[in-house]
Design a protein around this motif. Structure first.
Motif, short mmCIF file in Angstrom:
data_model
loop_
_atom_site.label_atom_id
_atom_site.label_comp_id
_atom_site.label_asym_id
_atom_site.label_seq_id
_atom_site.Cartn_x
_atom_site.Cartn_y
_atom_site.Cartn_z
N ASN A 40 0.89 -1.17 0.03
CA ASN A 40 0.07 -0.01 -0.04
C ASN A 40 1.10 1.03 0.02
N ILE A 41 0.56 2.05 -0.82
CA ILE A 41 1.42 3.26 -0.98
C ILE A 41 0.70 4.75 -0.51
N SER A 42 1.14 5.63 0.00
CA SER A 42 0.40 6.75 0.51
C SER A 42 -0.02 7.60 -0.61
N CYS A 43 0.44 7.58 -1.59
CA CYS A 43 0.42 8.77 -2.62
C CYS A 43 0.59 7.90 -4.12
N ALA A 44 -0.05 8.18 -4.95
CA ALA A 44 -0.01 7.21 -6.40
C ALA A 44 0.56 8.30 -7.26
#
Length: 140
Positions: A40-44
């Motif tokens: 999971n990443i905070s910003c794409a």
């Protein structure tokens, strides 16, 4: 109908910020494909995605960033602008570190997009897919 649209939107959002890492490599000429991780990443955005890819490879392959870029030969993605953008996409950022990098838009994703566009021309299939997504969401 409104519920179906909200459900669909949540479904898409859930996966927009998850990065799937599949690694293809060869040992003594024998090819291997390995699922590395999904993160999971905070910003794409391109910089976050690139940083996550490199950190994932460092973590799971126990290689330094320098060695990763020395050995990196290809990058495949879903074709989204953030991945393939010619000014600041992930592929462009990776090519700055490894100019010989070969990049592709995954054929499976291209096929999926083409098929989805074809199906969107028919109201029945669109409502059927929304119904299936709503059923899936209800039980998951």
């Amino acid at each position: 109908d409104h519920v179906h649209k909200v459900s669909r939107k949540l479904h898409v959002t859930k996966y927009e910020h998850t990065l799937f890492s599949i690694f293809r490599y060869a040992i003594d000429g024998m090819p291997y494909v390995r699922f590395l991780a999904y993160v999971n990443i905070s910003c794409a955005n391109a910089s976050t995605i690139t940083e996550t890819i490199v950190k994932t490879l460092e973590q799971y392959l126990h290689l330094t960033k320098e060695v990763i870029f020395q050995r990196l030969v290809g990058f495949g993605s879903d074709g989204a602008a953030v991945m393939t953008g010619c000014k600041s996409g992930v592929a462009t950022v990776l090519k700055k570190e490894q100019p010989c990098l070969f990049t592709i838009h995954c054929m499976a994703h291209r096929l999926e997009l083409g098929f989805k566009n074809f199906l969107d021309n028919f109201s029945f299939t669109k409502s059927f897919m929304e119904c299936l997504e709503a059923i899936y969401k209800f039980y998951h």
